[in-house]
Structure formats: C-alpha cells, structure tokens
Write an enzyme that holds these catalytic residues in place. Structure first.
Site, PDB file in Angstrom:
ATOM      1  N   TYR A 286      -0.307  -1.784   1.469  1.00  0.00           N
ATOM      2  CA  TYR A 286      -1.043  -3.042   1.452  1.00  0.00           C
ATOM      3  C   TYR A 286      -1.077  -3.639   0.053  1.00  0.00           C
ATOM      4  O   TYR A 286      -0.729  -2.973  -0.924  1.00  0.00           O
ATOM      5  CB  TYR A 286      -2.475  -2.834   1.974  1.00  0.00           C
ATOM      6  CG  TYR A 286      -3.402  -2.132   0.998  1.00  0.00           C
ATOM      7  CD1 TYR A 286      -3.308  -0.759   0.798  1.00  0.00           C
ATOM      8  CD2 TYR A 286      -4.350  -2.835   0.270  1.00  0.00           C
ATOM      9  CE1 TYR A 286      -4.146  -0.114  -0.107  1.00  0.00           C
ATOM     10  CE2 TYR A 286      -5.200  -2.200  -0.637  1.00  0.00           C
ATOM     11  CZ  TYR A 286      -5.089  -0.842  -0.819  1.00  0.00           C
ATOM     12  OH  TYR A 286      -5.901  -0.211  -1.715  1.00  0.00           O
TER      13      TYR A 286
ATOM     14  N   ARG B 113       5.414  -5.380  -6.166  1.00  0.00           N
ATOM     15  CA  ARG B 113       4.865  -4.032  -5.929  1.00  0.00           C
ATOM     16  C   ARG B 113       4.890  -3.685  -4.449  1.00  0.00           C
ATOM     17  O   ARG B 113       5.158  -2.553  -4.056  1.00  0.00           O
ATOM     18  CB  ARG B 113       3.432  -3.936  -6.492  1.00  0.00           C
ATOM     19  CG  ARG B 113       2.869  -2.521  -6.424  1.00  0.00           C
ATOM     20  CD  ARG B 113       1.557  -2.381  -7.193  1.00  0.00           C
ATOM     21  NE  ARG B 113       0.498  -3.164  -6.592  1.00  0.00           N
ATOM     22  CZ  ARG B 113      -0.721  -3.321  -7.148  1.00  0.00           C
ATOM     23  NH1 ARG B 113      -1.005  -2.751  -8.303  1.00  0.00           N
ATOM     24  NH2 ARG B 113      -1.632  -4.048  -6.534  1.00  0.00           N
TER      25      ARG B 113
ATOM     26  N   ARG C 185       4.192   8.645  19.401  1.00  0.00           N
ATOM     27  CA  ARG C 185       3.670   9.365  18.245  1.00  0.00           C
ATOM     28  C   ARG C 185       4.439  10.649  17.917  1.00  0.00           C
ATOM     29  O   ARG C 185       4.391  11.626  18.669  1.00  0.00           O
ATOM     30  CB  ARG C 185       2.193   9.699  18.489  1.00  0.00           C
ATOM     31  CG  ARG C 185       1.509  10.329  17.283  1.00  0.00           C
ATOM     32  CD  ARG C 185       0.043  10.593  17.558  1.00  0.00           C
ATOM     33  NE  ARG C 185      -0.586  11.221  16.404  1.00  0.00           N
ATOM     34  CZ  ARG C 185      -0.545  12.526  16.141  1.00  0.00           C
ATOM     35  NH1 ARG C 185       0.079  13.347  16.977  1.00  0.00           N
ATOM     36  NH2 ARG C 185      -1.130  13.021  15.066  1.00  0.00           N
TER      37      ARG C 185
ATOM     38  N   HIS D 155       5.303  12.837  14.036  1.00  0.00           N
ATOM     39  CA  HIS D 155       5.040  12.751  12.597  1.00  0.00           C
ATOM     40  C   HIS D 155       6.271  12.210  11.859  1.00  0.00           C
ATOM     41  O   HIS D 155       6.142  11.395  10.953  1.00  0.00           O
ATOM     42  CB  HIS D 155       4.649  14.112  12.025  1.00  0.00           C
ATOM     43  CG  HIS D 155       3.220  14.478  12.318  1.00  0.00           C
ATOM     44  ND1 HIS D 155       2.760  14.701  13.583  1.00  0.00           N
ATOM     45  CD2 HIS D 155       2.161  14.633  11.487  1.00  0.00           C
ATOM     46  CE1 HIS D 155       1.467  14.979  13.520  1.00  0.00           C
ATOM     47  NE2 HIS D 155       1.077  14.948  12.271  1.00  0.00           N
TER      48      HIS D 155
ATOM     49  N   LYS E  34       0.762   2.137  -3.032  1.00  0.00           N
ATOM     50  CA  LYS E  34      -0.470   1.511  -2.520  1.00  0.00           C
ATOM     51  C   LYS E  34      -0.531   1.722  -1.007  1.00  0.00           C
ATOM     52  O   LYS E  34      -0.377   0.791  -0.206  1.00  0.00           O
ATOM     53  CB  LYS E  34      -0.506   0.028  -2.901  1.00  0.00           C
ATOM     54  CG  LYS E  34      -1.925  -0.517  -3.023  1.00  0.00           C
ATOM     55  CD  LYS E  34      -1.943  -1.791  -3.817  1.00  0.00           C
ATOM     56  CE  LYS E  34      -3.257  -2.542  -3.726  1.00  0.00           C
ATOM     57  NZ  LYS E  34      -4.455  -1.804  -4.024  1.00  0.00           N
TER      58      LYS E  34
ATOM     59  N   GLU F 172      -8.252   7.369 -12.679  1.00  0.00           N
ATOM     60  CA  GLU F 172      -8.552   5.942 -12.473  1.00  0.00           C
ATOM     61  C   GLU F 172      -9.806   5.831 -11.607  1.00  0.00           C
ATOM     62  O   GLU F 172     -10.400   6.837 -11.244  1.00  0.00           O
ATOM     63  CB  GLU F 172      -7.360   5.238 -11.816  1.00  0.00           C
ATOM     64  CG  GLU F 172      -6.995   5.786 -10.445  1.00  0.00           C
ATOM     65  CD  GLU F 172      -5.822   5.048  -9.777  1.00  0.00           C
ATOM     66  OE1 GLU F 172      -5.545   3.899 -10.121  1.00  0.00           O
ATOM     67  OE2 GLU F 172      -5.219   5.662  -8.881  1.00  0.00           O
TER      68      GLU F 172
ATOM     69  N   LEU G   2      -2.352   4.126  -9.736  1.00  0.00           N
ATOM     70  CA  LEU G   2      -1.667   2.899  -9.319  1.00  0.00           C
ATOM     71  C   LEU G   2      -1.465   2.030 -10.545  1.00  0.00           C
ATOM     72  O   LEU G   2      -2.404   1.848 -11.342  1.00  0.00           O
ATOM     73  CB  LEU G   2      -2.508   2.155  -8.278  1.00  0.00           C
ATOM     74  CG  LEU G   2      -1.832   0.905  -7.727  1.00  0.00           C
ATOM     75  CD1 LEU G   2      -0.746   1.290  -6.719  1.00  0.00           C
ATOM     76  CD2 LEU G   2      -2.835  -0.039  -7.087  1.00  0.00           C
TER      77      LEU G   2
HETATM   78  N1  PDD Z   1      -7.495  -1.912  -5.343  1.00  0.00           N
HETATM   79  N2  PDD Z   1      -6.145   1.746  -8.630  1.00  0.00           N
HETATM   80  C1  PDD Z   1      -6.440   1.822  -7.328  1.00  0.00           C
HETATM   81  C2  PDD Z   1      -6.575   3.171  -6.716  1.00  0.00           C
HETATM   82  C3  PDD Z   1      -6.633   0.643  -6.572  1.00  0.00           C
HETATM   83  O1  PDD Z   1      -6.916   0.728  -5.265  1.00  0.00           O
HETATM   84  C4  PDD Z   1      -6.537  -0.615  -7.215  1.00  0.00           C
HETATM   85  C5  PDD Z   1      -6.711  -1.913  -6.476  1.00  0.00           C
HETATM   86  C6  PDD Z   1      -6.224  -0.638  -8.588  1.00  0.00           C
HETATM   87  C7  PDD Z   1      -6.078  -1.935  -9.351  1.00  0.00           C
HETATM   88  O2  PDD Z   1      -4.903  -2.612  -8.979  1.00  0.00           O
HETATM   89  P1  PDD Z   1      -4.770  -4.193  -9.101  1.00  0.00           P
HETATM   90  O3  PDD Z   1      -5.190  -4.551 -10.471  1.00  0.00           O
HETATM   91  O4  PDD Z   1      -3.333  -4.456  -8.857  1.00  0.00           O
HETATM   92  O5  PDD Z   1      -5.666  -4.804  -8.053  1.00  0.00           O
HETATM   93  C8  PDD Z   1      -6.030   0.554  -9.263  1.00  0.00           C
HETATM   94  C9  PDD Z   1      -7.516  -3.063  -4.476  1.00  0.00           C
HETATM   95  C10 PDD Z   1      -8.037  -4.288  -5.132  1.00  0.00           C
HETATM   96  C11 PDD Z   1      -8.236  -2.705  -3.186  1.00  0.00           C
HETATM   97  O6  PDD Z   1      -7.994  -1.606  -2.702  1.00  0.00           O
HETATM   98  O7  PDD Z   1      -8.991  -3.524  -2.664  1.00  0.00           O
END
Ligand code: PDD
Length: 278
Positions: free
Chosen positions: A32, A51, A99, A101, A146, A178, A202
C-alpha cells in the site's frame, strides 16, 4: 458520496465489493501507499508511486498499469472527489485465487483499490509535540517493503494508544529502528542521527524530504542507528511520516525530551519542510 478506484473502474465506494478469496484479505499479500494532498495538490506523488512499484516488484506482484497511468488515475480521483487537504490511500494485492500459501499458478489479476480521505494537517501535534513509548520491534525482516501485513505495527501502536501516546518507537534489542508508522530522528549537539536505510526500516518519503531540509539549513546528518540509551539522551527528537509531517517528540517513556517542548533545530526543519508544501 466519494468515488474510489476498484481496478480500472471509478465507482461509488458503496458499490465496491472484494472477494473473500482475495489474497490481500486472506494473507495480507499486497502492498500500500499513503499520499498526502494539500489544497487539492498531490505531494511527492512520483516518489510514492515509485516506491509502490518497487515494493510490488519485490513481491512479484504485477501492476497492470504504467506509472504514468497510475499517476493519472490518482490525480483523477483527487479531482473527482474534490479533495482539499487529506490523503489518498492505495493498495494492490496478488488478486483472487483458491487459497494456497504459494503463489497461485493461474496468475490472477492483481486487485487495485484507491480512495481519498479528508483530513486537516495535525497542527496541534506539530506545534506542541507528542508523547511516545518504546516497544519491541517484533516485525518481520523486510520492513523496507510497505506490506499490508501490519500486525507488528498495529500491536505496538495499540499499546501506545492505550497509554495515551501518539507513537511507539520500535527497537530490536537495544537498537532503535523506526516508529510503528513513522521514521524517528534524534539531534545531539547540532548533529542529526537516524537509522540507515536497510531492511529494518521503511525508506520514508517524508524522511527523504526532511533530509533535504537538513542540508538546506546546514544541519549535519549521520545515518547511524541509536541505542535506546542514546535515543533517550538526545537534545531533540522527532518523527516523520506522510500524515504526521515533522512531528516533535517531547516524551519517550518517562523521559522528557530537552525542555519538554519542541527544540530549535526541529522548528527550523519544520519551517524548511513547510516551505516545500504545495
Ligand atoms: N506510514 N515507517 C513505517 C513503518 C511507516 O508505516 C511509515 C508510513 C513510515 C513513513 O513513510 P512516509 O514518510 O513515506 O509516509 C515509516 C503510513 C503513513 C501509514 O501506514 O499510514
């Protein structure tokens, strides 16, 4: 009434249905993005779309549109919904198949969804900062993707939420990685520290924009991980994400950061960041 994309169809949200054997629904087998919109203008959409394609590629999910077409679809959605300030959420899954895996053999069409949400900028948090807690980073070892699999983040964020905190700062053993949905940064004696880009975090788009701000204002950057102890002793702390922008952290567990209010460097970074907004 708000429109959404379901694959190549722009339709009313209420009319959209997803199959129960969609691999996103059953396995979290998809990715996403969240793209911020300021006064009807997409911010850093190209980087988010890049990305999105990189992450799909990592999982061998084939996006059946060119990047240009994707950009156009997102733009059209924002226009159609007359979105002012808010964000676009988009995701793609491996599609619908019986389904198993392993990847289904018949190469199902990926399921693409995108919708918009209105939402003002978090002005209070930007001004006053937020409280955070440490949580064990129990996520998988490909946090650079992501992925829709967000349970490690969901559980950490829920614990923070229950304790009246905005974010959980994650750590693997002593190393701070993070936030549960953000990147985190510390400033000590005029130098900014943050975890380097690798599989443990990320690569945030807001992180990249923010690092550009640091160069502009002459703040040296060291991409080296901090220990929990170092993190707690920073002069200033903040986090970044698409929806949070550059949000000061004023507390981590019981430790009050600096003077308990956003620091000087953080303010300067916020100003440089704000100057880039459309
Ligand atoms: N989250 N690290 C993680 C684990 C994240 O889920 C996100 C963003 C970031 C920051 O990434 P960016 O600056 O590209 O938004 C870092 C989004 C906003 C969410 O899950 O809603």
């Amino acid at each position: 009434m708000s429109k959404i994309w379901l694959n190549e169809q722009l339709m009313e949200q209420q009319q959209a249905t997803v199959q129960i054997e969609d691999r996103g629904f059953q396995f979290g087998d998809g990715i996403y993005e969240v793209i911020k919109v300021y006064n009807g203008n997409l911010f850093t959409a190209e980087q988010h779309i890049d990305r999105f394609y990189r992450c799909a590629d990592e999982l061998k999910i084939v996006i059946p549109y060119t990047k240009d077409k994707m950009h156009q679809m997102i733009y059209e959605l924002v226009e159609e919904n007359e979105l002012g300030t808010g964000h676009v959420y988009m995701q793609i899954t491996r599609g619908v198949a019986p389904r198993t895996h392993y990847f289904p053999g018949n190469n199902p069409q990926a399921t693409f969804v995108a919708y918009t949400t209105e939402g003002a900028r978090p002005v209070n948090n930007l001004k006053n900062g937020v409280k955070t807690i440490f949580q064990d980073d129990i996520r998988w070892l490909r946090c650079d993707i992501k992925s829709l699999n967000l349970l490690g983040a969901v559980l950490a964020k829920q614990t923070a939420h229950e304790q009246g905190c905005y974010e959980a700062v994650l750590h693997r053993d002593e190393i701070v990685t993070e936030g549960s949905s953000s990147n985190v940064f510390g400033i000590k004696e005029g130098v900014l520290y943050t975890h380097p880009i690798n599989n443990y975090i990320l690569n945030g788009i807001t992180r990249m924009v923010m690092l550009e701000c640091c160069r502009e204002i002459g703040l040296p950057v060291v991409e080296e991980a901090m220990t929990k102890t170092q993190f707690k002793s920073m002069d200033e702390l903040f986090l970044t994400s698409t929806t949070s922008e550059v949000t000061p952290i004023v507390q981590i567990d019981e430790v009050v950061v600096g003077e308990g209010h956003p620091g000087e460097w953080t303010r300067k970074i916020q100003q440089a960041f704000e100057a880039k907004l459309p």
